[in-house]
Write an enzyme that holds these catalytic residues in place. Structure first.
Site, PDB file in Angstrom:
ATOM      1  N   TYR A 179     -15.766  -3.073   6.391  1.00 48.23           N
ATOM      2  CA  TYR A 179     -14.404  -2.643   6.754  1.00 48.23           C
ATOM      3  C   TYR A 179     -14.120  -2.981   8.221  1.00 48.23           C
ATOM      4  O   TYR A 179     -13.087  -3.562   8.559  1.00 48.23           O
ATOM      5  CB  TYR A 179     -14.301  -1.138   6.514  1.00 48.23           C
ATOM      6  CG  TYR A 179     -12.999  -0.480   6.911  1.00 48.23           C
ATOM      7  CD1 TYR A 179     -11.800  -0.830   6.304  1.00 48.23           C
ATOM      8  CD2 TYR A 179     -12.988   0.517   7.883  1.00 48.23           C
ATOM      9  CE1 TYR A 179     -10.619  -0.194   6.655  1.00 48.23           C
ATOM     10  CE2 TYR A 179     -11.813   1.169   8.234  1.00 48.23           C
ATOM     11  CZ  TYR A 179     -10.622   0.803   7.618  1.00 48.23           C
ATOM     12  OH  TYR A 179      -9.463   1.435   7.964  1.00 48.23           O
ATOM     13  N   GLY A 183       0.843  -1.212   0.000  1.00 47.42           N
ATOM     14  CA  GLY A 183       0.000   0.000   0.000  1.00 47.42           C
ATOM     15  C   GLY A 183       0.868   1.248   0.000  1.00 47.42           C
ATOM     16  O   GLY A 183       0.482   2.285   0.546  1.00 47.42           O
ATOM     17  N   ASP A 195      -0.234  -7.274  -5.903  1.00 50.29           N
ATOM     18  CA  ASP A 195      -1.631  -7.458  -5.507  1.00 50.29           C
ATOM     19  C   ASP A 195      -1.613  -8.380  -4.289  1.00 50.29           C
ATOM     20  O   ASP A 195      -1.303  -9.569  -4.405  1.00 50.29           O
ATOM     21  CB  ASP A 195      -2.387  -8.104  -6.683  1.00 50.29           C
ATOM     22  CG  ASP A 195      -3.820  -8.454  -6.323  1.00 50.29           C
ATOM     23  OD1 ASP A 195      -4.209  -8.264  -5.145  1.00 50.29           O
ATOM     24  OD2 ASP A 195      -4.549  -8.936  -7.216  1.00 50.29           O
ATOM     25  N   LYS A 242     -11.444  -5.587   9.977  1.00 53.58           N
ATOM     26  CA  LYS A 242     -10.427  -5.152  10.947  1.00 53.58           C
ATOM     27  C   LYS A 242     -10.499  -5.989  12.227  1.00 53.58           C
ATOM     28  O   LYS A 242      -9.474  -6.282  12.836  1.00 53.58           O
ATOM     29  CB  LYS A 242     -10.573  -3.655  11.255  1.00 53.58           C
ATOM     30  CG  LYS A 242     -10.181  -2.749  10.089  1.00 53.58           C
ATOM     31  CD  LYS A 242      -8.698  -2.877   9.748  1.00 53.58           C
ATOM     32  CE  LYS A 242      -8.251  -1.924   8.659  1.00 53.58           C
ATOM     33  NZ  LYS A 242      -6.861  -2.158   8.206  1.00 53.58           N
ATOM     34  N   ILE A 284      -6.993   9.839   9.557  1.00 52.13           N
ATOM     35  CA  ILE A 284      -5.654  10.433   9.426  1.00 52.13           C
ATOM     36  C   ILE A 284      -5.748  11.643   8.484  1.00 52.13           C
ATOM     37  O   ILE A 284      -6.253  11.528   7.366  1.00 52.13           O
ATOM     38  CB  ILE A 284      -4.633   9.407   8.859  1.00 52.13           C
ATOM     39  CG1 ILE A 284      -4.599   8.127   9.725  1.00 52.13           C
ATOM     40  CG2 ILE A 284      -3.246  10.034   8.740  1.00 52.13           C
ATOM     41  CD1 ILE A 284      -4.141   8.318  11.150  1.00 52.13           C
ATOM     42  N   GLY A 308      -0.465   4.672  -1.040  1.00 51.18           N
ATOM     43  CA  GLY A 308      -1.597   5.209  -0.292  1.00 51.18           C
ATOM     44  C   GLY A 308      -1.225   6.368   0.612  1.00 51.18           C
ATOM     45  O   GLY A 308      -0.075   6.828   0.634  1.00 51.18           O
ATOM     46  N   GLN A 309      -2.226   6.822   1.380  1.00 49.06           N
ATOM     47  CA  GLN A 309      -2.052   8.020   2.207  1.00 49.06           C
ATOM     48  C   GLN A 309      -0.925   7.840   3.231  1.00 49.06           C
ATOM     49  O   GLN A 309      -0.028   8.679   3.336  1.00 49.06           O
ATOM     50  CB  GLN A 309      -3.364   8.330   2.942  1.00 49.06           C
ATOM     51  CG  GLN A 309      -3.318   9.614   3.755  1.00 49.06           C
ATOM     52  CD  GLN A 309      -4.487   9.761   4.720  1.00 49.06           C
ATOM     53  OE1 GLN A 309      -5.160   8.790   5.056  1.00 49.06           O
ATOM     54  NE2 GLN A 309      -4.723  10.978   5.168  1.00 49.06           N
ATOM     55  N   ASP A 335       2.640  -1.749  -4.393  1.00 49.37           N
ATOM     56  CA  ASP A 335       1.233  -1.345  -4.437  1.00 49.37           C
ATOM     57  C   ASP A 335       0.658  -1.876  -5.738  1.00 49.37           C
ATOM     58  O   ASP A 335       1.405  -2.200  -6.667  1.00 49.37           O
ATOM     59  CB  ASP A 335       1.078   0.194  -4.381  1.00 49.37           C
ATOM     60  CG  ASP A 335      -0.288   0.616  -3.848  1.00 49.37           C
ATOM     61  OD1 ASP A 335      -1.307   0.271  -4.479  1.00 49.37           O
ATOM     62  OD2 ASP A 335      -0.340   1.278  -2.809  1.00 49.37           O
ATOM     63  N   ILE A 336      -0.667  -1.909  -5.792  1.00 49.41           N
ATOM     64  CA  ILE A 336      -1.330  -2.309  -7.037  1.00 49.41           C
ATOM     65  C   ILE A 336      -1.379  -1.112  -7.987  1.00 49.41           C
ATOM     66  O   ILE A 336      -1.499  -1.239  -9.195  1.00 49.41           O
ATOM     67  CB  ILE A 336      -2.726  -2.885  -6.710  1.00 49.41           C
ATOM     68  CG1 ILE A 336      -3.223  -3.800  -7.801  1.00 49.41           C
ATOM     69  CG2 ILE A 336      -3.714  -1.800  -6.352  1.00 49.41           C
ATOM     70  CD1 ILE A 336      -4.328  -4.720  -7.330  1.00 49.41           C
TER      71      ILE A 336
HETATM   72  C1  AKB Z   1     -11.975   5.402   7.272  1.00 53.95           C
HETATM   73  O1  AKB Z   1     -12.605   6.466   7.423  1.00 53.95           O
HETATM   74  O2  AKB Z   1     -12.431   4.407   6.725  1.00 53.95           O
HETATM   75  C2  AKB Z   1     -10.575   5.349   7.837  1.00 53.95           C
HETATM   76  C3  AKB Z   1     -10.535   4.770   9.214  1.00 53.95           C
HETATM   77  C4  AKB Z   1     -11.037   5.543  10.360  1.00 53.95           C
HETATM   78  O3  AKB Z   1     -10.087   3.668   9.390  1.00 53.95           O
HETATM   79  N1  AKB Z   1      -9.986   6.655   7.835  1.00 53.95           N
END
Ligand code: AKB
Length: 318
Positions: free
Chosen positions: A142, A8, A52, A146, A172, A11-12, A34-35
């Site tokens: 998501y 990644g 990937d 996690k 972030i 990414g950010q 990264d992809i």
């Molecule tokens: C999101 O908003 O999905 C992320 C997080 C809080 O994990 N920034």
């Protein structure tokens, strides 16, 4: 010299962390993957490999080929994108992590950093000063990935002795590489609009309070945790936070510094996600175990973000 893999890396967080790690360990010792193509200046100064993470063979190949000893596994699909495509979120976040953990244990990787998120919490979790040990019952795909990820990291540590460490990141905020597909993205987008002299339409209500962190604090937290004495770590994955504010407070801070800046509020499906997450986080375990302390409060973060984005605009980048 330790060989490090970053997934990644476009990414950010990945784009900034790769540069920090390369400064410290040497360009040639940090393999960025990264992809997507790289998005930071000088990315080609060290190895850059398309990867990937859902493809186990590719993950194993890169770990073996470069003799990787440490992994920062940042490749992920964030919360809002995850609701648009839950299947992809499951594959990238869960299978991707599983592939990295499996390849790591088989090929002698010593340490792994993996970002969890405040998304592990849900509507049944206390929303103020959310404790380290509490109800993990998220309502987003998501968040589910996690929680599974946290359990997998703990399993690989207990069963195989893999030194996996992680942080439950809040939103972030950063000026170099924009986030993509998160619920907390409004707290970054609003700065870009203010600096470009455009009005901003915020996708959460003005009174929405969420925990956030400025990028220098995010990088500091990763480095402190990874440098911590293993004997002091009571957890594999820690609560961590920088600051919490309502969307309208951030807007006001900006309006004080950017006269005429207009913000309107048009909540969409991301409001429900935000409403299921904590407002403030108790990160006392991180403070006690490895000395966590953020440097940025709201005014300091706003000043720093505006200065950094104005510089980019002066260079013609925005
Ligand atoms: C999101 O908003 O999905 C992320 C997080 C809080 O994990 N920034």
């Amino acid at each position: 010299m330790t060989k490090i893999l970053v997934t990644g890396a476009a990414g950010q967080i990945g784009s900034e962390l790769t540069q920090v790690l390369r400064r410290e360990h040497g360009d040639e010792n940090v393999v960025a993957t990264d992809i997507k193509p790289p998005r930071f200046p000088g990315a080609e100064a060290g190895p850059w490999v398309p990867l990937d993470v859902t493809d186990r063979a590719q993950v194993e190949r890169v770990i073996q080929e470069f003799g990787i000893a440490e992994v920062y596994h940042l490749a992920a699909v964030l919360s809002a994108s995850g609701e648009r495509d839950p299947d992809r979120a499951w594959r990238v976040n869960t299978e991707g992590l599983y592939n990295v953990l499996e390849a790591a244990r088989r090929h002698g990787v010593r340490r792994i950093f993996w970002p969890s998120s405040i998304a592990v919490f849900g509507p049944k979790t206390p929303r103020v000063n959310t404790p380290q040990d509490t109800i993990l019952a998220p309502t987003t795909m998501y968040g589910i990935t996690k929680v599974v990820g946290e359990l997998l990291c703990e399993y690989y540590h207990r069963r195989y002795g893999l030194d996996v460490r992680g942080l439950r990141f809040p939103g972030i905020i950063s000026s170099a590489t924009p986030p993509g597909g998160g619920t907390t993205d409004y707290a970054v987008e609003i700065f870009y609009a203010a600096v470009r002299g455009e009005p901003y339409t915020c996708f959460v209500r003005p009174d929405t309070v969420l925990p956030m962190m400025y990028m220098p604090d995010c990088l500091k937290a990763i480095r402190l945790l990874m440098a911590a004495d293993p004997a002091r770590l009571r957890y594999r994955i820690y609560n961590v936070t920088g600051l919490s504010f309502a969307a309208e407070e951030l807007a006001r801070e900006l309006q004080r510094r950017v006269p005429g800046f207009r913000v309107e509020y048009r909540p969409d499906f991301r409001q429900d996600i935000a409403d299921s997450w904590p407002r403030t986080i108790d990160d006392s375990a991180a403070r006690e175990d490895w000395g966590w302390k953020p440097d940025y409060d709201l005014p300091r973060m706003v000043e720093a973000m505006l200065a950094a984005l104005r510089e980019r605009r002066a260079r013609g980048e925005l």
